[in-house]
Every structure is written in C-alpha cells, then in structure tokens.
Scaffold this motif. Sequence first.
Motif, mmCIF file in Angstrom:
data_model
loop_
_atom_site.group_PDB
_atom_site.id
_atom_site.type_symbol
_atom_site.label_atom_id
_atom_site.label_comp_id
_atom_site.label_asym_id
_atom_site.label_seq_id
_atom_site.Cartn_x
_atom_site.Cartn_y
_atom_site.Cartn_z
ATOM 1 N N MET A 1 38.769 47.474 37.582
ATOM 2 C CA MET A 1 37.810 47.297 36.508
ATOM 3 C C MET A 1 36.575 48.156 36.745
ATOM 4 O O MET A 1 36.198 48.432 37.871
ATOM 5 C CB MET A 1 37.390 45.833 36.421
ATOM 6 C CG MET A 1 38.457 44.914 35.949
ATOM 7 S SD MET A 1 37.713 43.492 35.159
ATOM 8 C CE MET A 1 39.161 42.852 34.414
ATOM 9 N N GLU B 1 31.844 46.228 32.096
ATOM 10 C CA GLU B 1 32.757 45.090 32.048
ATOM 11 C C GLU B 1 32.131 43.877 32.715
ATOM 12 O O GLU B 1 31.688 43.929 33.857
ATOM 13 C CB GLU B 1 34.066 45.454 32.722
ATOM 14 C CG GLU B 1 34.763 46.594 31.997
ATOM 15 C CD GLU B 1 36.138 46.891 32.523
ATOM 16 O OE1 GLU B 1 36.584 46.243 33.486
ATOM 17 O OE2 GLU B 1 36.784 47.788 31.963
ATOM 18 N N ASP C 1 32.839 40.255 34.071
ATOM 19 C CA ASP C 1 33.922 39.382 34.503
ATOM 20 C C ASP C 1 33.445 38.524 35.666
ATOM 21 O O ASP C 1 32.252 38.460 35.959
ATOM 22 C CB ASP C 1 35.159 40.192 34.885
ATOM 23 C CG ASP C 1 34.906 41.208 35.987
ATOM 24 O OD1 ASP C 1 33.895 41.083 36.727
ATOM 25 O OD2 ASP C 1 35.712 42.131 36.139
ATOM 26 N N PHE C 2 34.356 37.867 36.323
ATOM 27 C CA PHE C 2 34.019 36.981 37.426
ATOM 28 C C PHE C 2 33.242 37.710 38.515
ATOM 29 O O PHE C 2 32.299 37.162 39.082
ATOM 30 C CB PHE C 2 35.299 36.366 38.009
ATOM 31 C CG PHE C 2 35.036 35.408 39.128
ATOM 32 C CD1 PHE C 2 34.621 34.115 38.851
ATOM 33 C CD2 PHE C 2 35.181 35.793 40.441
ATOM 34 C CE1 PHE C 2 34.354 33.229 39.884
ATOM 35 C CE2 PHE C 2 34.920 34.916 41.477
ATOM 36 C CZ PHE C 2 34.503 33.621 41.201
ATOM 37 N N ARG D 1 29.524 38.923 36.893
ATOM 38 C CA ARG D 1 28.671 37.990 36.156
ATOM 39 C C ARG D 1 27.390 37.641 36.897
ATOM 40 O O ARG D 1 26.348 37.417 36.287
ATOM 41 C CB ARG D 1 29.430 36.733 35.778
ATOM 42 C CG ARG D 1 29.799 35.876 36.967
ATOM 43 C CD ARG D 1 30.626 34.708 36.574
ATOM 44 N NE ARG D 1 30.983 33.961 37.782
ATOM 45 C CZ ARG D 1 31.465 32.760 37.757
ATOM 46 N NH1 ARG D 1 31.665 32.157 36.602
ATOM 47 N NH2 ARG D 1 31.767 32.150 38.872
ATOM 48 N N CYS E 1 34.774 41.468 28.328
ATOM 49 C CA CYS E 1 34.170 40.234 28.799
ATOM 50 C C CYS E 1 35.260 39.184 28.882
ATOM 51 O O CYS E 1 35.830 38.792 27.865
ATOM 52 C CB CYS E 1 33.049 39.782 27.866
ATOM 53 S SG CYS E 1 32.251 38.262 28.398
ATOM 54 N N ASP E 2 35.557 38.719 30.105
ATOM 55 C CA ASP E 2 36.571 37.677 30.225
ATOM 56 C C ASP E 2 35.912 36.299 30.238
ATOM 57 O O ASP E 2 34.691 36.170 30.183
ATOM 58 C CB ASP E 2 37.465 37.902 31.436
ATOM 59 C CG ASP E 2 36.752 37.726 32.765
ATOM 60 O OD1 ASP E 2 35.554 37.398 32.777
ATOM 61 O OD2 ASP E 2 37.410 37.911 33.801
ATOM 62 N N GLY F 1 32.860 35.337 32.439
ATOM 63 C CA GLY F 1 31.636 36.077 32.160
ATOM 64 C C GLY F 1 30.852 35.557 30.973
ATOM 65 O O GLY F 1 29.650 35.742 30.887
ATOM 66 N N ARG F 2 31.499 34.873 30.060
ATOM 67 C CA ARG F 2 30.859 34.444 28.815
ATOM 68 C C ARG F 2 29.700 33.465 28.975
ATOM 69 O O ARG F 2 28.704 33.595 28.287
ATOM 70 C CB ARG F 2 31.897 33.855 27.863
ATOM 71 C CG ARG F 2 32.689 34.931 27.190
ATOM 72 C CD ARG F 2 33.626 34.350 26.178
ATOM 73 N NE ARG F 2 34.968 34.664 26.641
ATOM 74 C CZ ARG F 2 36.037 34.017 26.308
ATOM 75 N NH1 ARG F 2 35.954 32.980 25.515
ATOM 76 N NH2 ARG F 2 37.203 34.373 26.765
#
Length: 71
Positions: free
Chosen positions: A1, A22, A24-25, A28, A57-58, A61-62
């Motif tokens: 990523m 990006e 993600d975990f 974040r 954005c997985d 991450g939101r």
Amino acid sequence: MDDLSVSSYHYDGFPVVEVSGELDFETREQLGKRLHKAISTHNPAHVTVHLNGLEFCDAPGRPVGTRTGQK
C-alpha cells in the motif's frame, strides 16, 4: 500500500488538514495524531479535513475523525 500524506495549514483563521494517499490500519494513527494536534493546539470552533487526495480508505481508517474529537 502507498503511504499516507497529511499536511496542515490555516485558512480564514481555522486549521485545515489535507489528506492524500491511503488510509488504513497502518496509517490511521498518523492522521489521528495530526487531527488531535490541530484541535489541541488551536482549540478551534471547527477543523476542515480535505479528503480529495485520499485514494483508499478501509474500515479501520474511517472512524479516525470521529474518535479524534472525543479525546
């Protein structure tokens, strides 16, 4: 990523956090720290977060933005 890029500046007296790449975990926490810094340093009425450059954005991450305001 790809990596996450987070920059910040002020516009019209309020902090703006600009995000690209990006989210993600793994990335974040980087965004969370920048948002927390913008809030705690300036105690603004609001913070604008530009997500136009966000490519991915997985699920982990939101919630970063909503949790940042609760600290």
